[in-house]
Design an enzyme around this catalytic site. Structure first.
Site, short mmCIF file in Angstrom:
data_model
loop_
_atom_site.label_atom_id
_atom_site.label_comp_id
_atom_site.label_asym_id
_atom_site.label_seq_id
_atom_site.Cartn_x
_atom_site.Cartn_y
_atom_site.Cartn_z
N TYR A 273 -2.59 -0.86 10.11
CA TYR A 273 -2.66 -1.16 8.68
C TYR A 273 -1.39 -0.69 7.97
O TYR A 273 -0.75 -1.46 7.25
CB TYR A 273 -3.88 -0.47 8.07
CG TYR A 273 -3.94 -0.58 6.57
CD1 TYR A 273 -4.38 -1.75 5.96
CD2 TYR A 273 -3.53 0.47 5.75
CE1 TYR A 273 -4.41 -1.88 4.58
CE2 TYR A 273 -3.57 0.36 4.37
CZ TYR A 273 -4.01 -0.81 3.79
OH TYR A 273 -4.02 -0.92 2.41
N SER B 271 0.86 -1.18 0.00
CA SER B 271 0.00 0.00 0.00
C SER B 271 0.89 1.23 0.00
O SER B 271 2.04 1.18 0.47
CB SER B 271 -0.88 0.01 1.26
OG SER B 271 -1.50 1.26 1.44
#
Length: 264
Positions: free
Chosen positions: A161, A148
């Site tokens: 995350y 990400s």
């Protein structure tokens, strides 16, 4: 008449985790269009079977579906055992399954945080370690780990995350260096905000899952250890990851994410 690349793709078997919806489903569409045999893995068995049915109907693809929660202890090993029992040599592994949790760590469920890290980071490392040795022995194969843009800087209110994706990025870059002379392609692909069920917030410039899937397919044919999806995302990761200090990047991200996380 099929090209050599098409014939090679037809002989391949690919395992895609998180394959029922979103980015994972888009990646399976690209692979199925090449004639690749697919093993789809996700937690939601009903959605997974629906996705497998579409691939069979639209592409005539050979598809197996395995409902499995990779965040649970032993999940990756069960997948490896299932593949061995089916007599399948995995040529392409796409570690795409992931979870996100928006909110301050102090207000989060500790068990959910642990489960997120186990899925986003632990399962990626374990599955790679389980399936990579056979690829290295054969001198061919590919591992794509979906990271990400959050991997490139701290992300308050998405702390676990972003940290888990930072692990994925660093882990993949290291494995790329370990395997770059073996014939096995290892690469991390980092999407930014994408139109998926995991990311329902309204964010300008969101990418479509199909665009990310196209980046993954291009990355498979590339050489470097990491690719960022989209020019704007690549620019932002350069700024946040290279030009700003970690504290400055964290302060900017905190202001950006505060309203979504706290409503203030």
């Amino acid at each position: 008449m099929k090209s050599n690349a098409d014939e090679e793709a037809t002989r391949r078997t690919a395992v895609v985790t998180g394959a029922a919806t979103g980015i994972g489903a888009a990646i399976t569409e690209r692979l199925a269009a090449q004639g690749t045999r697919l093993v789809l893995v996700a937690r939601d068995g009903a959605r997974l079977e629906a996705a497998a049915g579409r691939l069979r109907a639209e592409h005539g693809a050979e598809v197996s579906a395995l409902a499995l929660d990779l965040s649970r202890p032993g999940g990756p090993s069960r997948l490896a055992e299932w593949l061995a029992g089916a007599g399948l040599d995995v040529d392409v592994l796409v570690n795409n399954a992931g979870a996100s949790l928006l909110g301050p760590v102090a207000g989060s469920d500790p068990a959910r945080l642990r489960s997120l890290v186990d899925l986003n980071a632990g399962a990626v490392a374990e599955l790679t370690a389980l399936l990579l040795p056979a690829m290295v022995s054969r001198g061919t194969g590919a591992v794509v780990n979906v990271a990400s843009t959050g991997a490139y800087a701290p992300a308050p209110y998405l702390a676990a995350y972003a940290a888990s994706k930072a692990f994925v990025l660093s882990f993949t870059q290291a494995v790329w260096a370990e395997t770059k002379e073996t014939g096995v392609r290892v690469v991390a692909v980092s999407p930014g905000p994408t139109e998926t069920a995991m990311n329902p917030r309204r964010i300008p410039g969101k990418r479509e899952p199909g665009s990310v899937a196209d980046t993954v397919m291009t990355a498979l044919a590339g050489r470097g250890p990491a690719v960022v999806d989209g020019r704007l995302n690549a620019f932002q990761t350069f700024v946040f990851g290279r030009l700003l200090s970690a504290s400055a990047a964290a302060r900017i991200a905190e202001r950006s994410l505060r309203k979504a996380a706290l409503g203030t």
